[in-house]
Design a protein around this motif. Sequence first.
Motif, PDB file in Angstrom:
ATOM      1  N   THR A 141       0.828  -1.213   0.000  1.00 20.83           N
ATOM      2  CA  THR A 141       0.000   0.000   0.000  1.00 20.83           C
ATOM      3  C   THR A 141       0.856   1.255   0.000  1.00 20.83           C
ATOM      4  O   THR A 141       1.949   1.278   0.573  1.00 20.83           O
ATOM      5  CB  THR A 141      -0.936   0.022   1.229  1.00 20.83           C
ATOM      6  OG1 THR A 141      -1.685   1.252   1.233  1.00 20.83           O
ATOM      7  CG2 THR A 141      -0.158  -0.085   2.528  1.00 20.83           C
ATOM      8  N   GLY A 142       0.335   2.296  -0.643  1.00 22.94           N
ATOM      9  CA  GLY A 142       1.038   3.578  -0.679  1.00 22.94           C
ATOM     10  C   GLY A 142       0.488   4.583   0.311  1.00 22.94           C
ATOM     11  O   GLY A 142       0.899   5.754   0.287  1.00 22.94           O
ATOM     12  N   ILE A 143      -0.419   4.164   1.179  1.00 28.33           N
ATOM     13  CA  ILE A 143      -1.046   5.099   2.118  1.00 28.33           C
ATOM     14  C   ILE A 143      -0.029   5.838   2.992  1.00 28.33           C
ATOM     15  O   ILE A 143      -0.158   7.055   3.190  1.00 28.33           O
ATOM     16  CB  ILE A 143      -2.110   4.375   2.971  1.00 28.33           C
ATOM     17  CG1 ILE A 143      -3.346   4.080   2.107  1.00 28.33           C
ATOM     18  CG2 ILE A 143      -2.514   5.209   4.184  1.00 28.33           C
ATOM     19  CD1 ILE A 143      -4.455   3.360   2.820  1.00 28.33           C
ATOM     20  N   PRO A 144       1.003   5.184   3.554  1.00 35.05           N
ATOM     21  CA  PRO A 144       1.977   5.937   4.362  1.00 35.05           C
ATOM     22  C   PRO A 144       2.656   7.064   3.588  1.00 35.05           C
ATOM     23  O   PRO A 144       2.961   8.121   4.158  1.00 35.05           O
ATOM     24  CB  PRO A 144       2.985   4.869   4.795  1.00 35.05           C
ATOM     25  CG  PRO A 144       2.215   3.591   4.768  1.00 35.05           C
ATOM     26  CD  PRO A 144       1.284   3.732   3.598  1.00 35.05           C
ATOM     27  N   ILE A 145       2.901   6.865   2.290  1.00 30.27           N
ATOM     28  CA  ILE A 145       3.527   7.902   1.471  1.00 30.27           C
ATOM     29  C   ILE A 145       2.555   9.052   1.247  1.00 30.27           C
ATOM     30  O   ILE A 145       2.928  10.228   1.341  1.00 30.27           O
ATOM     31  CB  ILE A 145       4.007   7.313   0.130  1.00 30.27           C
ATOM     32  CG1 ILE A 145       5.075   6.243   0.371  1.00 30.27           C
ATOM     33  CG2 ILE A 145       4.547   8.405  -0.785  1.00 30.27           C
ATOM     34  CD1 ILE A 145       5.549   5.546  -0.881  1.00 30.27           C
ATOM     35  N   ILE A 146       1.303   8.728   0.965  1.00 32.54           N
ATOM     36  CA  ILE A 146       0.289   9.763   0.753  1.00 32.54           C
ATOM     37  C   ILE A 146       0.082  10.571   2.031  1.00 32.54           C
ATOM     38  O   ILE A 146      -0.038  11.799   1.989  1.00 32.54           O
ATOM     39  CB  ILE A 146      -1.030   9.129   0.273  1.00 32.54           C
ATOM     40  CG1 ILE A 146      -0.829   8.535  -1.122  1.00 32.54           C
ATOM     41  CG2 ILE A 146      -2.164  10.153   0.262  1.00 32.54           C
ATOM     42  CD1 ILE A 146      -2.002   7.737  -1.638  1.00 32.54           C
ATOM     43  N   LYS A 147       0.056   9.903   3.174  1.00 36.24           N
ATOM     44  CA  LYS A 147      -0.074  10.609   4.456  1.00 36.24           C
ATOM     45  C   LYS A 147       1.075  11.593   4.650  1.00 36.24           C
ATOM     46  O   LYS A 147       0.868  12.727   5.078  1.00 36.24           O
ATOM     47  CB  LYS A 147      -0.108   9.605   5.612  1.00 36.24           C
ATOM     48  CG  LYS A 147      -1.428   8.899   5.796  1.00 36.24           C
ATOM     49  CD  LYS A 147      -1.394   8.011   7.027  1.00 36.24           C
ATOM     50  CE  LYS A 147      -2.759   7.384   7.285  1.00 36.24           C
ATOM     51  NZ  LYS A 147      -2.759   6.504   8.477  1.00 36.24           N
TER      52      LYS A 147
END
Length: 285
Positions: A141-147
């Motif tokens: 998942t890329g969620i940590p980068i988007i956050k």
Amino acid sequence: MRIAVLSGKGGTGKTLVSVNLAAAAKASTYIDCDVEEPNGHLFFKPEWVQVEKISVKIPKVDNELCNGCRKCVDFCKFNALAYIKNKLIVFDDVCHSCGGCILVCPERALTEKAKVIGKVQKGVSGEVAVWTGILNTGEATGIPIIKKLLEENSEVNKQTFIDCPPGSACIVMESIKDADYCILVAEPTLFGVHNLNMVYDLVKLFNKPFGVVLNKCLDEENPAEKFCFENNIKILGRIPFDNELGTLNSNAEIAVNRNEKYRELFSSLLNKVTKEVQHETTTNP
């Protein structure tokens, strides 16, 4: 003012719209949250680029302490843990870094270690700050980068344009959750209507104010336009099916910087969106 630009699939014109709006706004911030295939930087060609690696925490096993109870294995819904031949195995590539396995381990045999999943690049192109998230191939998942991209962008005095990932999955939800307004980009086909309906349902779920930009418009029936009329959706603008615009876009040229008619088109769109945000702020403070 945070404007999120969405589309139900790739290739609809999401990056075309967000890049040209940011350029038309001049002093602005462009954030590329399409971390699996970011391409906004190809248009802006930013200078003075700074790179920061982004990591997440994943479990690390001390097999001397592990007694084989398998509580962590039973807990993990992503099948990132397995107990094989009297040894606990961690599958890093499918771990979602929730930390639950560490909490349920009665022997404290699990601790955390850092794993790099991608990076954030920050640069400048003229008056536009260009922020790009890049997810390493194969990561869950890329969620940590988007956050990281959205939390660090705290310049409230600038207009911010968020180039979202295509579709309506979790990474798109993360990209729009703090947006002030959403632009949905749609193609003039039945398939385009299907993809428009996906992001239409998403912004309604998040109760976000929104409008639609119809891209690749021809002088014939437009199913996406009909969908907007039937659902009382505001059409913010229409971008024609234009060979010159297509050529500029395929060559990674910012249209508003190359042709006055495109500057007028996207400046007009920007003015409409700004008025919509101001109206929402006034009526829903």
